[in-house]
Write an enzyme that holds these catalytic residues in place. Structure first.
Site, mmCIF file in Angstrom:
data_model
loop_
_atom_site.group_PDB
_atom_site.id
_atom_site.type_symbol
_atom_site.label_atom_id
_atom_site.label_comp_id
_atom_site.label_asym_id
_atom_site.label_seq_id
_atom_site.Cartn_x
_atom_site.Cartn_y
_atom_site.Cartn_z
ATOM 1 N N ILE A 1 0.820 -1.213 0.000
ATOM 2 C CA ILE A 1 0.000 0.000 0.000
ATOM 3 C C ILE A 1 0.852 1.260 0.000
ATOM 4 O O ILE A 1 0.338 2.360 0.014
ATOM 5 C CB ILE A 1 -0.972 0.023 1.205
ATOM 6 C CG1 ILE A 1 -0.242 -0.287 2.507
ATOM 7 C CG2 ILE A 1 -2.099 -0.967 0.988
ATOM 8 C CD1 ILE A 1 -1.114 -0.144 3.720
ATOM 9 N N GLY A 2 2.158 1.089 -0.032
ATOM 10 C CA GLY A 2 3.032 2.252 -0.107
ATOM 11 C C GLY A 2 4.459 1.796 -0.310
ATOM 12 O O GLY A 2 4.836 0.710 0.123
ATOM 13 N N VAL A 3 5.232 2.622 -0.993
ATOM 14 C CA VAL A 3 6.620 2.265 -1.254
ATOM 15 C C VAL A 3 7.473 3.509 -1.120
ATOM 16 O O VAL A 3 7.041 4.604 -1.471
ATOM 17 C CB VAL A 3 6.806 1.711 -2.690
ATOM 18 C CG1 VAL A 3 8.233 1.252 -2.906
ATOM 19 C CG2 VAL A 3 5.843 0.587 -2.958
ATOM 20 N N GLY A 4 8.654 3.343 -0.616
ATOM 21 C CA GLY A 4 9.564 4.481 -0.551
ATOM 22 C C GLY A 4 10.966 3.997 -0.290
ATOM 23 O O GLY A 4 11.245 2.800 -0.375
ATOM 24 N N PHE B 1 12.568 3.774 2.396
ATOM 25 C CA PHE B 1 12.727 2.907 3.560
ATOM 26 C C PHE B 1 12.363 1.480 3.203
ATOM 27 O O PHE B 1 12.930 0.531 3.720
ATOM 28 C CB PHE B 1 11.817 3.404 4.690
ATOM 29 C CG PHE B 1 11.961 2.648 5.969
ATOM 30 C CD1 PHE B 1 12.879 3.067 6.915
ATOM 31 C CD2 PHE B 1 11.201 1.514 6.224
ATOM 32 C CE1 PHE B 1 13.027 2.374 8.098
ATOM 33 C CE2 PHE B 1 11.358 0.810 7.404
ATOM 34 C CZ PHE B 1 12.269 1.239 8.340
ATOM 35 N N LYS C 1 8.894 -1.115 1.664
ATOM 36 C CA LYS C 1 7.485 -1.195 1.286
ATOM 37 C C LYS C 1 6.590 -1.280 2.510
ATOM 38 O O LYS C 1 6.990 -1.767 3.556
ATOM 39 C CB LYS C 1 7.253 -2.437 0.432
ATOM 40 C CG LYS C 1 7.920 -2.337 -0.922
ATOM 41 C CD LYS C 1 7.678 -3.583 -1.746
ATOM 42 C CE LYS C 1 8.344 -3.399 -3.104
ATOM 43 N NZ LYS C 1 8.486 -4.651 -3.826
ATOM 44 N N LYS D 1 5.381 -2.216 7.837
ATOM 45 C CA LYS D 1 6.428 -1.483 7.124
ATOM 46 C C LYS D 1 7.708 -2.289 7.182
ATOM 47 O O LYS D 1 8.239 -2.552 8.252
ATOM 48 C CB LYS D 1 6.586 -0.124 7.824
ATOM 49 C CG LYS D 1 7.659 0.770 7.302
ATOM 50 C CD LYS D 1 7.358 2.192 7.736
ATOM 51 C CE LYS D 1 8.494 2.829 8.490
ATOM 52 N NZ LYS D 1 8.157 4.143 9.032
ATOM 53 N N ASP E 1 8.690 16.082 11.057
ATOM 54 C CA ASP E 1 8.318 15.792 9.671
ATOM 55 C C ASP E 1 6.804 15.879 9.516
ATOM 56 O O ASP E 1 6.154 14.950 9.064
ATOM 57 C CB ASP E 1 8.844 14.417 9.262
ATOM 58 C CG ASP E 1 8.947 14.280 7.748
ATOM 59 O OD1 ASP E 1 8.889 15.332 7.054
ATOM 60 O OD2 ASP E 1 9.061 13.156 7.256
#
Ligand SMILES: *[C@@H]1O[C@H](CO)[C@@H](O)[C@H](O)[C@H]1NC(C)=O
Ligand SMILES: *[C@@H]1O[C@H](CO)[C@@H](O)[C@H](O)[C@H]1NC(C)=O
Ligand SMILES: *[C@@H]1O[C@H](CO)[C@@H](O)[C@H](O)[C@H]1NC(C)=O
Ligand SMILES: *[C@@H]1O[C@H](CO)[C@@H](O)[C@H](O)[C@H]1NC(C)=O
Ligand SMILES: *[C@@H]1O[C@H](CO)[C@@H](O)[C@H](O)[C@H]1NC(C)=O
Ligand SMILES: *[C@@H]1O[C@H](CO)[C@@H](O)[C@H](O)[C@H]1NC(C)=O
Ligand SMILES: *[C@@H]1O[C@H](CO)[C@@H](O)[C@H](O)[C@H]1NC(C)=O
Ligand SMILES: *[C@@H]1O[C@H](CO)[C@@H](O)[C@H](O)[C@H]1NC(C)=O
Ligand SMILES: *[C@@H]1O[C@H](CO)[C@@H](O)[C@H](O)[C@H]1NC(C)=O
Ligand SMILES: *[C@@H]1O[C@H](CO)[C@@H](O)[C@H](O)[C@H]1NC(C)=O
Ligand SMILES: *[C@@H]1O[C@H](CO)[C@@H](O)[C@H](O)[C@H]1NC(C)=O
Length: 863
Positions: free
Chosen positions: A519-522, A524, A526, A541, A637
């Site tokens: 549901i998200g990737v970056g 750091f 997935k 995460k 942040d």
């Protein structure tokens, strides 16, 4: 009386001379006339005949029917001997070195409740404890019992001492405090044939010089005995000396700074005579510095142990190199109380090889102001060796007597004067140092409140200051679900509440990291949507093993989140650290990021009222972070992708990877380099590199404008003056014409006054100087007022039932997937700017290529 006692002892000595000189163990079941078997050992009733035990007075035999907790000693703890007058046990025929263990199990018998006992104990003239109180009650799982902290269901207190017996017996003298009573459940006297302590021990900070400790004349109390990186070793696994080895994790400052390793093969003692120092299982497990490949090698593994001030301590460290079979692979430094105890420490060399069980002793004096003993292992920068990793297998701390005294004597009020003696003792035990911190914190809180009160009045009187509720009162507008979301009144509980998951559990939850659940990737790694065994959804995460920046953030986040519980902070359910994996498990936030509900996606956009509510939620979360502990926490942040929405659109702050505690930072491995997300960064922080809560306030101001304008905070495709949202929106705000740039999707369904007020708050947040910006508490208060205006307006409108649609206003370009790197306005270039505004640090509807860098600025290297 004393003379008579000496006479008795003298008689005993004469009698015992006849007996054999062989060393006897005494296992005494106090308060009983019968012997019982526990753990394969026979414990003799103290009043059973012919047991070589003499009691000077009968005392009272107490027994309880049941003992709670699954202790192996349950049957032993069912009886106790209570004394209201002085009582001594004389164990005949002991000579040599002994461990003496006194077992206390809190109980109630007739009108004696253990929590009201106060007494002193001496053994052969050595004072062991003074005005001693056994805390806790039957079944009190929270009692702070020293010898059993590692096992919460084991609630007895065992005090252990070591001393030499020169006469021919041990006399243990129990003396109740005036008006009180004492008790004991069991006495264990274990002979120690080998030399467990040497007289000459290296002095901490003494550059290798030894101190002569005169140990044969002193008494020793075991303060801590930890099996580092392993599991509890129960007395029956420590065959001859029956020692308990506790878990070390509870004493570590940051458990995740050290990873556990194990290898059960082929361990032998470095010297054949070393077998008494610790059983082999202690050496089979160890803690090393985590993930040595990825690590920025700028931290220590640290253990903090509460001890009594004004005593000498002997620290025994157990080592065994389990991995490398050549030297110079781990060279590290050992610090005790922040002084160097050893440098360039290479276990392989010292122990003479791999898999060699080995120990080192160090000696230090605890000053009178200090009651925390620090033991730290860290890299040795000066070592020319290949490896900077450190390793530790076991840790023992022994207190050495001074002038025949091992008791921590405190300024103690006589029992008649004290109202709640138990809490007094506990309070004193906590120590003056901590006490003053608490008082200081209380004063700070008080001042905080006094200062804040007036500003309430200068606000609008319409409102009865709901924003000024103490943060630890729940707001009950929505039902909190489950304990994870419940508030902890103190908020900053010391316990780490995160659950440790196994990798297998994580694999099961994510269908073995099924890509379709991403549901998200970056940078750091997935984020997967997962389902735990109990069917709760979770956001999982998983750190990318290549991530260079991950580890520190990972640790910070675990540390922060496990201390924080608040309705408006995303709760961490647990983590997994296994096989070089770093995985964090959060509560699942069904509605993703705030940003995705404002612009850039097809999701229906939030109404103005919802947007205000979400901002209020986020502000609450931040306000709590800033003020909930003595040292505030700075999020660092704040951005719309770090504000997540649950299924009821309740906003929660997420991503504490960059968070930092306020001024008195305990461990400094969090870099002080400017971090944060481009477009939200406080220019003052940028200039002065000085972090305050007001930097979060600035970023929050940008969030407010983003919520009004529904556009990326940095959009380089726009004309120059529009690229930076903060600059552009401020321009319009100063002209009092924010409605020109408002999100057309709001469709004029907002009260103009609420928009004006909202804009004013945002403007104040973006003040050049931090000190001119409001606090999060003030922001929160004003936002709540804005909400009231909007609600009032909505009900008026509803009454009139007269909406008129209006022409959509010009929509600024909304190109938020552009990779960008922008320098305008800032004196230093930022690597990886707002970067497609996706952060995989939290689940996000947006998925962006996995090669992306960690979406925060982590350094300011020029390009
Ligand atoms: C044992 O207790 C008696 C009083 O009960 C006391 O007089 C005597 O000194 C004690 N003996 C020792 C060795 O402490
Ligand atoms: C032991 O104590 C129990 C009661 O506490 C008593 O009934 C029994 O007779 C005693 N046994 C001996 C051998 O003294
Ligand atoms: C008492 O001491 C004598 C002599 O040391 C020994 O033989 C005997 O076994 C002891 N009794 C107990 C019950 O330990
Ligand atoms: C607590 O101690 C009991 C008995 O020694 C043992 O069976 C149990 O596993 C321990 N629990 C933990 C969490 O170590
Ligand atoms: C001692 O324990 C009893 C219950 O077992 C409790 O009611 C009492 O308050 C406790 N006293 C203190 C001083 O803690
Ligand atoms: C210091 O004591 C240790 C034993 O603890 C001994 O091995 C070492 O030789 C001593 N060093 C000096 C300089 O006396
Ligand atoms: C060692 O202890 C004995 C007895 O307590 C004392 O007389 C002696 O002075 C001590 N020696 C040193 C070097 O402290
Ligand atoms: C344990 O150590 C032995 C060498 O002593 C090594 O061969 C083995 O691979 C190690 N096992 C693990 C699981 O690391
Ligand atoms: C080891 O122990 C034996 C007997 O217990 C003794 O003779 C020998 O001197 C000891 N060796 C060392 C190095 O202490
Ligand atoms: C490790 O601890 C020592 C002693 O407290 C301290 O001087 C040193 O700076 C620490 N090292 C790191 C990398 O934090
Ligand atoms: C020792 O270092 C720790 C952290 O590294 C710090 O919290 C503590 O205050 C230091 N103690 C002293 C006496 O400087």
């Amino acid at each position: 009386m004393g003379f008579f006692g000496l006479f008795v002892i003298g008689m005993i000595c004469v009698l015992v001379r006849i007996g054999d000189a062989q060393m006897n163990a005494f296992l005494v079941n106090c308060g009983s006339n019968s012997s019982i078997n526990v753990n394969g050992r026979k414990w003799i009733g103290d009043s059973s005949p012919g047991n070589n035990i003499t009691m000077s007075a009968p005392g009272i035999e107490a027994s309880t029917a049941m003992v709670s907790g699954d202790t192996v000693y349950a049957s032993l703890y069912k009886t106790a001997r209570i004394f209201t007058d002085r009582l001594n046990y004389t164990l005949q025929g002991a000579q040599g070195s002994y461990f003496l263990r006194l077992h206390f199990y809190p109980f109630a018998f007739e009108n004696f409740n253990a929590n009201q006992s106060y007494f002193s104990v001496e053994a052969n003239g050595l004072k062991l404890v003074s005005e001693f109180n056994v805390p806790g009650e039957i079944g009190d799982k929270n009692s702070n019992l020293q010898a059993s902290k590692g096992n919460s269901s084991f609630t007895s207190l065992v005090k252990e001492y070591f001393f030499n017996v020169e006469s021919n017996g041990i006399a243990i003298d129990f003396i109740p405090s005036k008006g009180s009573f004492g008790f004991v459940n069991a006495i264990e006297v274990i002979p120690v044939a080998d030399k467990l302590f040497l007289d000459s021990v290296k002095k901490v900070g003494g550059n290798g010089a030894n101190s002569s400790l005169n140990l044969s004349k002193r008494g020793i109390e075991t303060m801590y005995r930890l099996n580092v990186g392993g599991s509890t070793i129960n007395p029956d696994q420590d065959s001859e000396l029956w020692r308990l080895w506790e878990l070390d994790s509870g004493y570590m400052i940051n458990v995740d700074a050290g990873s556990e390793i194990r290898n059960k093969s082929y361990i032998v003692y470095a010297l054949p005579n070393d077998t008494y120092f610790a059983p082999i299982p202690v050496y089979e497990s160890a803690r090393t510095m985590s993930n040595n490949d990825v690590l920025e090698k700028r931290f220590n593994m640290s253990w903090k142990l509460e001890v009594d001030p004004d005593f000498d301590y002997l620290v025994r460290l157990h080592f065994c190199e389990l991995v490398y079979n050549i030297s110079n692979q781990r060279n590290f430094r050992i610090y005790i109380n922040n002084k160097t105890a050893a440098d360039n420490f290479d276990i392989f060399t010292r122990a003479g090889g791999m898999n060699k069980a080995y120990h080192e002793d160090y000696f230090d004096v605890m000053p009178s102001q200090s009651n925390n003993l620090w033991i730290q292992l860290g890299p040795d920068a000066s070592a020319a060796a290949a490896g900077t990793d450190a390793l530790l297998n076991g840790l023992e701390v022994f207190k050495l007597s001074r002038d025949g005294n091992l008791a921590f004597v405190q300024s103690y009020q006589k029992s008649e004067e004290k109202k709640s003696s138990r809490s007094l003792i506990l309070w004193v035990a906590i120590g003056a140092g901590i006490a003053s911190i608490v008082i200081l914190a209380a004063i700070v809180v008080l001042i905080f409140w006094l200062c804040r009160k007036p500003s309430t009045q200068q606000g609008d009187t319409k409102k009865t200051s709901p924003g000024w509720r103490p943060i630890f009162l729940l707001d009950s507008t929505t039902n909190a679900k489950g304990s994870l979301r419940g508030q902890n009144p103190s908020g900053f509980a010391a316990s780490r509440s995160g659950r440790r998951f196994t990798l297998a559990e994580i694999r099961a939850a994510t269908n073995n990291f099924d890509e379709s659940l991403v549901i998200g990737v970056g940078g750091f790694g997935k984020v997967f949507k997962g389902e735990l065994e109990d069917c709760t959804l979770a956001a999982i995460k998983r750190a990318n093993p290549q991530s260079q920046q991950g580890l520190t953030e990972f640790e910070t986040e675990i540390e922060m989140l496990s201390k924080l519980r608040h309705r408006h902070l995303v709760a961490m359910i647990g983590f997994c650290e296994e096989q070089n994996e770093m995985i964090l498990v959060y509560e699942f936030m069904a509605n993703g990021t705030l940003r995705s509900h404002v612009f850039g996606t097809d999701l229906p956009s939030l109404t103005w009222k919802q947007r205000i509510e979400v901002c209020i939620g986020a502000a609450r979360g931040l306000h709590y972070l800033h003020t909930g502990s003595e040292r505030g926490i700075i999020h660092r942040d704040v951005k719309t992708t770090n504000i997540l929405l649950d299924e009821n659109f309740v906003a929660k702050m997420a991503d504490f990877g960059l968070s930092k505690t306020g001024p008195s930072l305990e461990h400094t491995h969090v870099s002080t380099a400017v971090k944060g997300s481009f477009g939200y960064l406080d220019p003052e922080y940028f200039r002065r590199q000085q972090l305050t809560e007001k930097s979060d306030v600035y970023s929050f101001g940008v969030v407010l404008f983003e919520v009004i304008c529904a556009r990326a905070v940095i959009n380089p495709t726009l004309p120059k003056d529009q690229i930076n949202l903060a600059e552009w929106a401020m321009k319009w705000q100063r002209q009092k014409s924010l409605e020109t740039i408002i999100d057309p999707r709001l469709n004029e369904k907002y009260s103009p006054e609420s928009l004006t007020r909202f804009g004013e708050i945002a403007e104040k947040c973006l003040a050049e100087e931090g000190k001119s910006r409001p606090t999060m508490g003030e922001v929160l208060w004003h936002l709540e007022y804005v909400l009231q205006i909007q609600e009032a307006w909505l009900s008026t409108i509803a009454a009139e039932m007269s909406f008129t649609g209006s022409q959509p206003l010009e929509l600024p370009d909304d190109n938020d997937t552009t990779e960008l790197d922008k320098e305008g306005g800032l004196d230093k270039p930022c690597k990886n700017g707002e970067s497609a505004a996706v952060t995989a640090d939290q689940p996000d509807q947006l998925v962006v290529g996995g090669s992306e860098e960690f979406p925060q600025i982590s350094s300011l290297q020029g390009r």
